[in-house]
Scaffold this motif. Sequence first.
Motif, PDB file in Angstrom:
ATOM      1  N   PRO A  50      -6.030 -86.581  70.809  1.00 16.40           N
ATOM      2  CA  PRO A  50      -5.724 -87.135  69.480  1.00 16.40           C
ATOM      3  C   PRO A  50      -6.774 -88.096  68.957  1.00 16.40           C
ATOM      4  O   PRO A  50      -6.893 -88.284  67.745  1.00 16.40           O
ATOM      5  CB  PRO A  50      -4.386 -87.846  69.694  1.00 16.40           C
ATOM      6  CG  PRO A  50      -4.351 -88.146  71.162  1.00 16.40           C
ATOM      7  CD  PRO A  50      -5.058 -87.021  71.822  1.00 16.40           C
ATOM      8  N   ILE A  51      -7.560 -88.706  69.843  1.00 13.20           N
ATOM      9  CA  ILE A  51      -8.593 -89.640  69.400  1.00 13.20           C
ATOM     10  C   ILE A  51      -9.696 -88.900  68.655  1.00 13.20           C
ATOM     11  O   ILE A  51     -10.144 -89.325  67.584  1.00 13.20           O
ATOM     12  CB  ILE A  51      -9.165 -90.422  70.599  1.00 13.20           C
ATOM     13  CG1 ILE A  51      -8.084 -91.330  71.192  1.00 13.20           C
ATOM     14  CG2 ILE A  51     -10.383 -91.232  70.182  1.00 13.20           C
ATOM     15  CD1 ILE A  51      -8.509 -92.068  72.439  1.00 13.20           C
ATOM     16  N   ILE A  52     -10.131 -87.781  69.207  1.00 11.86           N
ATOM     17  CA  ILE A  52     -11.144 -86.976  68.540  1.00 11.86           C
ATOM     18  C   ILE A  52     -10.575 -86.381  67.254  1.00 11.86           C
ATOM     19  O   ILE A  52     -11.271 -86.247  66.246  1.00 11.86           O
ATOM     20  CB  ILE A  52     -11.660 -85.872  69.480  1.00 11.86           C
ATOM     21  CG1 ILE A  52     -12.419 -86.502  70.655  1.00 11.86           C
ATOM     22  CG2 ILE A  52     -12.560 -84.901  68.731  1.00 11.86           C
ATOM     23  CD1 ILE A  52     -13.564 -87.422  70.251  1.00 11.86           C
ATOM     24  N   ALA A  53      -9.297 -86.014  67.275  1.00 11.75           N
ATOM     25  CA  ALA A  53      -8.651 -85.498  66.065  1.00 11.75           C
ATOM     26  C   ALA A  53      -8.699 -86.542  64.956  1.00 11.75           C
ATOM     27  O   ALA A  53      -8.855 -86.202  63.772  1.00 11.75           O
ATOM     28  CB  ALA A  53      -7.205 -85.115  66.373  1.00 11.75           C
ATOM     29  N   LEU A  54      -8.585 -87.809  65.328  1.00 12.00           N
ATOM     30  CA  LEU A  54      -8.630 -88.888  64.341  1.00 12.00           C
ATOM     31  C   LEU A  54      -9.955 -88.889  63.586  1.00 12.00           C
ATOM     32  O   LEU A  54      -9.988 -89.085  62.358  1.00 12.00           O
ATOM     33  CB  LEU A  54      -8.428 -90.238  65.049  1.00 12.00           C
ATOM     34  CG  LEU A  54      -8.465 -91.487  64.158  1.00 12.00           C
ATOM     35  CD1 LEU A  54      -7.353 -91.445  63.129  1.00 12.00           C
ATOM     36  CD2 LEU A  54      -8.354 -92.747  65.018  1.00 12.00           C
ATOM     37  N   VAL A  55     -11.053 -88.638  64.283  1.00 10.73           N
ATOM     38  CA  VAL A  55     -12.369 -88.579  63.642  1.00 10.73           C
ATOM     39  C   VAL A  55     -12.382 -87.467  62.589  1.00 10.73           C
ATOM     40  O   VAL A  55     -12.875 -87.648  61.473  1.00 10.73           O
ATOM     41  CB  VAL A  55     -13.488 -88.343  64.668  1.00 10.73           C
ATOM     42  CG1 VAL A  55     -14.846 -88.312  63.973  1.00 10.73           C
ATOM     43  CG2 VAL A  55     -13.464 -89.418  65.755  1.00 10.73           C
ATOM     44  N   GLY A  56     -11.816 -86.311  62.964  1.00 10.50           N
ATOM     45  CA  GLY A  56     -11.770 -85.190  62.034  1.00 10.50           C
ATOM     46  C   GLY A  56     -10.972 -85.499  60.792  1.00 10.50           C
ATOM     47  O   GLY A  56     -11.400 -85.197  59.664  1.00 10.50           O
ATOM     48  N   PHE A  57      -9.819 -86.123  60.951  1.00 14.12           N
ATOM     49  CA  PHE A  57      -8.975 -86.442  59.799  1.00 14.12           C
ATOM     50  C   PHE A  57      -9.626 -87.493  58.899  1.00 14.12           C
ATOM     51  O   PHE A  57      -9.543 -87.417  57.668  1.00 14.12           O
ATOM     52  CB  PHE A  57      -7.600 -86.927  60.264  1.00 14.12           C
ATOM     53  CG  PHE A  57      -6.688 -85.818  60.699  1.00 14.12           C
ATOM     54  CD1 PHE A  57      -6.311 -84.817  59.819  1.00 14.12           C
ATOM     55  CD2 PHE A  57      -6.200 -85.758  61.999  1.00 14.12           C
ATOM     56  CE1 PHE A  57      -5.472 -83.780  60.208  1.00 14.12           C
ATOM     57  CE2 PHE A  57      -5.363 -84.735  62.406  1.00 14.12           C
ATOM     58  CZ  PHE A  57      -4.997 -83.746  61.512  1.00 14.12           C
ATOM     59  N   ILE A  58     -10.276 -88.472  59.500  1.00 14.33           N
ATOM     60  CA  ILE A  58     -10.951 -89.507  58.697  1.00 14.33           C
ATOM     61  C   ILE A  58     -12.110 -88.900  57.923  1.00 14.33           C
ATOM     62  O   ILE A  58     -12.309 -89.201  56.737  1.00 14.33           O
ATOM     63  CB  ILE A  58     -11.434 -90.660  59.603  1.00 14.33           C
ATOM     64  CG1 ILE A  58     -10.232 -91.462  60.115  1.00 14.33           C
ATOM     65  CG2 ILE A  58     -12.412 -91.573  58.855  1.00 14.33           C
ATOM     66  CD1 ILE A  58     -10.589 -92.540  61.106  1.00 14.33           C
ATOM     67  N   LEU A  59     -12.893 -88.020  58.570  1.00 16.70           N
ATOM     68  CA  LEU A  59     -13.986 -87.343  57.876  1.00 16.70           C
ATOM     69  C   LEU A  59     -13.442 -86.515  56.711  1.00 16.70           C
ATOM     70  O   LEU A  59     -14.029 -86.506  55.615  1.00 16.70           O
ATOM     71  CB  LEU A  59     -14.747 -86.431  58.847  1.00 16.70           C
ATOM     72  CG  LEU A  59     -15.863 -85.566  58.234  1.00 16.70           C
ATOM     73  CD1 LEU A  59     -16.937 -86.441  57.583  1.00 16.70           C
ATOM     74  CD2 LEU A  59     -16.483 -84.654  59.292  1.00 16.70           C
ATOM     75  N   ALA A  60     -12.324 -85.837  56.922  1.00 13.39           N
ATOM     76  CA  ALA A  60     -11.714 -85.033  55.852  1.00 13.39           C
ATOM     77  C   ALA A  60     -11.299 -85.914  54.678  1.00 13.39           C
ATOM     78  O   ALA A  60     -11.496 -85.547  53.512  1.00 13.39           O
ATOM     79  CB  ALA A  60     -10.512 -84.264  56.395  1.00 13.39           C
ATOM     80  N   GLY A  61     -10.735 -87.085  54.964  1.00 16.06           N
ATOM     81  CA  GLY A  61     -10.327 -88.000  53.899  1.00 16.06           C
ATOM     82  C   GLY A  61     -11.507 -88.488  53.088  1.00 16.06           C
ATOM     83  O   GLY A  61     -11.469 -88.511  51.846  1.00 16.06           O
ATOM     84  N   ALA A  62     -12.574 -88.886  53.775  1.00 11.07           N
ATOM     85  CA  ALA A  62     -13.782 -89.355  53.086  1.00 11.07           C
ATOM     86  C   ALA A  62     -14.406 -88.233  52.263  1.00 11.07           C
ATOM     87  O   ALA A  62     -14.892 -88.451  51.146  1.00 11.07           O
ATOM     88  CB  ALA A  62     -14.791 -89.888  54.110  1.00 11.07           C
ATOM     89  N   MET A  63     -14.372 -87.007  52.800  1.00  9.56           N
ATOM     90  CA  MET A  63     -14.987 -85.874  52.104  1.00  9.56           C
ATOM     91  C   MET A  63     -14.181 -85.464  50.876  1.00  9.56           C
ATOM     92  O   MET A  63     -14.755 -85.068  49.846  1.00  9.56           O
ATOM     93  CB  MET A  63     -15.117 -84.691  53.067  1.00  9.56           C
ATOM     94  CG  MET A  63     -16.086 -83.627  52.602  1.00  9.56           C
ATOM     95  SD  MET A  63     -17.775 -84.239  52.347  1.00  9.56           S
ATOM     96  CE  MET A  63     -18.263 -84.592  54.045  1.00  9.56           C
ATOM     97  N   LEU A  64     -12.868 -85.581  50.943  1.00  6.36           N
ATOM     98  CA  LEU A  64     -12.032 -85.269  49.780  1.00  6.36           C
ATOM     99  C   LEU A  64     -12.338 -86.213  48.624  1.00  6.36           C
ATOM    100  O   LEU A  64     -12.380 -85.803  47.459  1.00  6.36           O
ATOM    101  CB  LEU A  64     -10.545 -85.354  50.156  1.00  6.36           C
ATOM    102  CG  LEU A  64      -9.946 -84.129  50.841  1.00  6.36           C
ATOM    103  CD1 LEU A  64      -8.523 -84.424  51.302  1.00  6.36           C
ATOM    104  CD2 LEU A  64      -9.954 -82.929  49.912  1.00  6.36           C
ATOM    105  N   ALA A  65     -12.561 -87.480  48.945  1.00  7.70           N
ATOM    106  CA  ALA A  65     -12.920 -88.451  47.902  1.00  7.70           C
ATOM    107  C   ALA A  65     -14.267 -88.096  47.293  1.00  7.70           C
ATOM    108  O   ALA A  65     -14.455 -88.162  46.064  1.00  7.70           O
ATOM    109  CB  ALA A  65     -12.958 -89.858  48.495  1.00  7.70           C
ATOM    110  N   PHE A  66     -15.211 -87.703  48.139  1.00  2.60           N
ATOM    111  CA  PHE A  66     -16.532 -87.304  47.651  1.00  2.60           C
ATOM    112  C   PHE A  66     -16.428 -86.078  46.745  1.00  2.60           C
ATOM    113  O   PHE A  66     -17.092 -85.997  45.707  1.00  2.60           O
ATOM    114  CB  PHE A  66     -17.436 -87.000  48.847  1.00  2.60           C
ATOM    115  CG  PHE A  66     -18.735 -86.333  48.487  1.00  2.60           C
ATOM    116  CD1 PHE A  66     -19.764 -87.056  47.896  1.00  2.60           C
ATOM    117  CD2 PHE A  66     -18.919 -84.980  48.717  1.00  2.60           C
ATOM    118  CE1 PHE A  66     -20.961 -86.447  47.552  1.00  2.60           C
ATOM    119  CE2 PHE A  66     -20.105 -84.350  48.385  1.00  2.60           C
ATOM    120  CZ  PHE A  66     -21.127 -85.088  47.785  1.00  2.60           C
TER     121      PHE A  66
END
Length: 343
Positions: free
Chosen positions: A187-203
């Motif tokens: 789940p820790i590595i999954a957290l990186v993926g979800f955070i990247l997705a959130g930042a990318m959606l804003a972009f």
Amino acid sequence: MIIKLTHAHIIGTIIAYIFGVFLVPLVINFSKKEGLVDVPNERKIHTTPISRIGGVAIWTSTMLTFLCLVFLSYYPYGSLLSGILLGSSLMFLLGLVDDIYNLDAKFKLFIQISIATLVYLLGVRIDSIPFLGNLGLMSYPITILWIVGISNALNFIDGVDGLAGSVTTVNAITLAVIAVAMTPPNPIIALVGFILAGAMLAFLTYNFNPAKIFMGDSGALFSGFLLATISITGIMKAATFAILLPFVVLAVPIMDITYSSLRRISKGKSPFVADAEHIHHKLLHAGFSQKKTVVILTSVAIIAGALASLLMGENTIKHYFIFILATVIIMLLLNFIKVLTKK
């Protein structure tokens, strides 16, 4: 702990998105004032100068989100996370310098290999492959090839408004869902993926056609590096066929960089010399608009992710479709809002 890891996935995604929505306009204004814009030429599709340092907003949103998790009394130490964040930040800085000063391709490759070597020494590595067993000394070159290759593959597909951002978002969510579904889960590595997705959606709010900002090398190398390393630590550490799933998940960037490199080499050219013959260029030349090109290649990424999730089991594919459906709806809403605000 104030929040649980499952809550951190949702909270992290939301925080990254909120940071991004506020940061991207600031980056756009700053880059225009400082002349940090991408000027049209015969290889470019756009016709007006556009901000080329969107990676600043993506990287800052991601790192500020992790800082917020620290203030919330939660920081997922371990699982090679610190090495991944360090390496991705160095890759971002390399891309940013390239966006500003246009570095020599060979020098840039040397630095990329050095950064990949650093995270390899910190434990981010591909140790074994099914049917071949432990890689031994071959672990280093294979790991470096994967990290550097995927990092540049994202850069290669960043040629149409919204394409690299959309594919990255889908890939990040797919890798995150699979990382949670692994046995044991990560789940820790999954957290990186979800955070990247959130930042990318804003972009993407500002990157959909017609784009107001490009992610540039800084954003593409940063995002590609994160996808490469979380696929290693979140999936490839498994001693099963699951190690092959990232090849399916990252099908779009892998196909493009493989096709582009082989084509250039067959013509006696360097695989690092940019041209206008990528897969997205072929679709544009076939008569598809930029938006349709993005839809086609993003759909391929979604189908590839669904296949990889299906191979993980029925429960994984259910969660995958829930997250992807939510993501696609958000993308459509963002694009719709952008169209409305222009009228």
